[in-house]
Each structure stands twice: as C-alpha cells, then as structure tokens.
Motif scaffolding. Sequence first.
Motif, PDB file in Angstrom:
ATOM      1  N   VAL A  64       0.901  -1.192   0.164  1.00 46.81           N
ATOM      2  CA  VAL A  64      -0.053   0.187  -0.057  1.00 46.81           C
ATOM      3  C   VAL A  64       0.896   1.306  -0.072  1.00 46.81           C
ATOM      4  N   TRP A  65       1.959   1.451   0.607  1.00 44.00           N
ATOM      5  CA  TRP A  65       2.908   2.651   0.845  1.00 44.00           C
ATOM      6  C   TRP A  65       4.086   2.217  -0.161  1.00 44.00           C
ATOM      7  N   GLY A  66       4.326   1.090  -0.743  1.00 42.20           N
ATOM      8  CA  GLY A  66       5.488   1.184  -1.548  1.00 42.20           C
ATOM      9  C   GLY A  66       5.515   1.664  -2.857  1.00 42.20           C
ATOM     10  N   PRO A  67       6.687   1.741  -3.565  1.00 38.69           N
ATOM     11  CA  PRO A  67       6.806   2.620  -4.876  1.00 38.69           C
ATOM     12  C   PRO A  67       5.676   2.001  -5.850  1.00 38.69           C
ATOM     13  N   ASP A  68       5.248   0.739  -6.005  1.00 37.91           N
ATOM     14  CA  ASP A  68       4.094   0.214  -7.008  1.00 37.91           C
ATOM     15  C   ASP A  68       2.824   0.499  -6.488  1.00 37.91           C
ATOM     16  N   ALA A  69       2.544   0.989  -5.349  1.00 39.60           N
ATOM     17  CA  ALA A  69       1.209   1.174  -4.729  1.00 39.60           C
ATOM     18  C   ALA A  69       0.242   1.983  -5.973  1.00 39.60           C
ATOM     19  N   GLN A  70       0.504   2.728  -6.737  1.00 42.83           N
ATOM     20  CA  GLN A  70      -0.091   3.601  -7.584  1.00 42.83           C
ATOM     21  C   GLN A  70      -0.630   2.380  -8.791  1.00 42.83           C
ATOM     22  N   GLU A  71      -0.029   1.246  -8.769  1.00 37.45           N
ATOM     23  CA  GLU A  71      -0.144   0.217  -9.972  1.00 37.45           C
ATOM     24  C   GLU A  71      -1.217  -0.615  -9.474  1.00 37.45           C
ATOM     25  N   LEU A  72      -1.841  -0.654  -8.046  1.00 33.41           N
ATOM     26  CA  LEU A  72      -2.751  -1.567  -7.634  1.00 33.41           C
ATOM     27  C   LEU A  72      -4.067  -1.523  -8.394  1.00 33.41           C
ATOM     28  N   SER A  73      -4.797  -2.524  -8.816  1.00 32.42           N
ATOM     29  CA  SER A  73      -5.940  -2.420  -9.426  1.00 32.42           C
ATOM     30  C   SER A  73      -7.132  -2.180  -8.590  1.00 32.42           C
ATOM     31  N   GLN A  74      -8.118  -1.966  -8.911  1.00 33.65           N
ATOM     32  CA  GLN A  74      -9.419  -1.625  -8.185  1.00 33.65           C
ATOM     33  C   GLN A  74      -9.614  -2.618  -7.465  1.00 33.65           C
ATOM     34  N   ASP A  75      -9.616  -3.899  -8.115  1.00 31.23           N
ATOM     35  CA  ASP A  75      -9.939  -5.195  -7.631  1.00 31.23           C
ATOM     36  C   ASP A  75      -9.260  -5.535  -6.182  1.00 31.23           C
ATOM     37  N   THR A  76      -7.761  -5.220  -6.595  1.00 30.44           N
ATOM     38  CA  THR A  76      -6.799  -5.648  -5.605  1.00 30.44           C
ATOM     39  C   THR A  76      -7.021  -4.706  -4.491  1.00 30.44           C
ATOM     40  N   LEU A  77      -7.380  -3.322  -4.557  1.00 31.28           N
ATOM     41  CA  LEU A  77      -7.610  -2.639  -3.396  1.00 31.28           C
ATOM     42  C   LEU A  77      -8.699  -2.914  -2.851  1.00 31.28           C
ATOM     43  N   ALA A  78      -9.803  -3.381  -3.498  1.00 29.46           N
ATOM     44  CA  ALA A  78     -10.782  -3.933  -3.012  1.00 29.46           C
ATOM     45  C   ALA A  78     -10.811  -5.018  -2.060  1.00 29.46           C
ATOM     46  N   THR A  79      -9.963  -5.983  -2.652  1.00 24.64           N
ATOM     47  CA  THR A  79      -9.610  -7.307  -1.784  1.00 24.64           C
ATOM     48  C   THR A  79      -8.808  -6.798  -0.564  1.00 24.64           C
ATOM     49  N   LEU A  80      -7.777  -5.925  -0.812  1.00 29.05           N
ATOM     50  CA  LEU A  80      -7.219  -5.433   0.318  1.00 29.05           C
ATOM     51  C   LEU A  80      -7.845  -4.839   1.475  1.00 29.05           C
ATOM     52  N   ARG A  81      -8.684  -3.976   1.130  1.00 28.00           N
ATOM     53  CA  ARG A  81      -9.986  -3.423   2.070  1.00 28.00           C
ATOM     54  C   ARG A  81     -10.553  -4.378   2.714  1.00 28.00           C
ATOM     55  N   ALA A  82     -11.216  -5.361   2.007  1.00 28.55           N
ATOM     56  CA  ALA A  82     -12.118  -6.364   2.891  1.00 28.55           C
ATOM     57  C   ALA A  82     -11.112  -7.235   3.827  1.00 28.55           C
ATOM     58  N   LEU A  83      -9.595  -7.535   3.398  1.00 25.47           N
ATOM     59  CA  LEU A  83      -9.050  -8.237   4.416  1.00 25.47           C
ATOM     60  C   LEU A  83      -8.531  -7.560   5.413  1.00 25.47           C
ATOM     61  N   HIS A  84      -8.208  -6.157   5.300  1.00 26.56           N
ATOM     62  CA  HIS A  84      -7.920  -5.238   6.330  1.00 26.56           C
ATOM     63  C   HIS A  84      -9.086  -5.216   7.617  1.00 26.56           C
ATOM     64  N   GLY A  85     -10.456  -5.191   6.761  1.00 29.73           N
ATOM     65  CA  GLY A  85     -11.486  -5.352   7.877  1.00 29.73           C
ATOM     66  C   GLY A  85     -11.669  -6.441   8.678  1.00 29.73           C
ATOM     67  N   ARG A  86     -11.488  -7.665   7.972  1.00 31.82           N
ATOM     68  CA  ARG A  86     -11.427  -8.869   8.708  1.00 31.82           C
ATOM     69  C   ARG A  86     -10.341  -8.796   9.799  1.00 31.82           C
TER      70      ARG A  86
END
Length: 179
Positions: A64-86
């Motif tokens: 999320v904070w690394g140099p490639d964070a801007q390259e994360l897809s919407q689906d990846t961000l949505a998955t990460l958000r759900a995992l963070h919630g759990r």
Amino acid sequence: MEATAASKDIEGLLESRTETAKARLAAWEQLAERQGKAQGLCLQSEKERARACEELLAGWHAAVWGPDAQELSQDTLATLRALHGRSSNSLQQAWKDTVQLAAECLGEDGSEELSRAAERYKAMLKEIKSNLERMKVLEAARPPKAPSAETAAPSAATVEAASVQSGTTSEAVPSAVPQ
C-alpha cells in the motif's frame, strides 16, 4: 453392640473421606504443575500469533505504501480493504485475549510480556487504519475510467439484435453507430 457398629460405620466413612481428600489433593497438585506449562504454551502461542500478524501487516504496508502502490488495481484494492476489515476484527479479539491473559497472570512470569503484546495489537490496529486511509487516497488519485466503445455506443450487432427482438427490420431502426 449398636454403639460398636455405629463406631465402625463412622470410622469407615472417615477413611473414605480421607482417601477422597488425598485423591483431590493429588489432582490439585497435578493441575498446579500443568498450569505453569499451560501458561507457557499460551504465551508461546501468543508470540506466534503476534509474529504472523506483524508479517502480514508488513507485507500489506509494502504493497500500500511502496513504490508500486499506484499500480494496484481497483480489484486488488477492494480485496485488500476487505482483508484489512477482517484483520481488524481479529486484532481486536487478539487485544482482548491478551489483556485477559495478562490480568489472569498478574504478577507471574509472562504478564508483562502479555501486556506489551496487547499494546502492540493496539498499534497494529492503528496501522490497519492508516493503510485503509492510504487506499482511499490511492483510489481518489485514479483518473475516472473512460467509457469504453462498447458502453458509449451500441454496436451494429446490438442494434440489429434489438430490432429483431422488437420485430422491426434494420432499415426501420436507425443505427447508433455510423456505418
């Protein structure tokens, strides 16, 4: 005679109670021996759980904070958000568990270590929140998706299929796509 029989009955009951008390004392001593081992195992398990959570958060932080964070897809961000919630729910429960264990072990070996682990879980919850805020920033920085050619205007095949379904011919339905 009756007094002798009653006396023997009382002696038998006293012997039975003495044996029961001895057995209970031996069981209590065994339990006390096992309690120390159980506390050690709980502490070891807690250390392993904390280590696994730390490793997971370190990986997510890098993503999320690394140099490639801007390259994360919407689906990846949505998955990460759900995992963070759990994970947030799991970390909250881990915090509660360690606080309870620390209170039960108050003054014994490991209680200070459990208290530090509880504080670390609180810090991990803050990291989760920070990562979630970063993901919002990443999503907001994305340019809105331009409508594709398929969603902007129907294709000739779509218009033809619609005209066949409605019972009209292609000559009667004007094409939305220039030919």
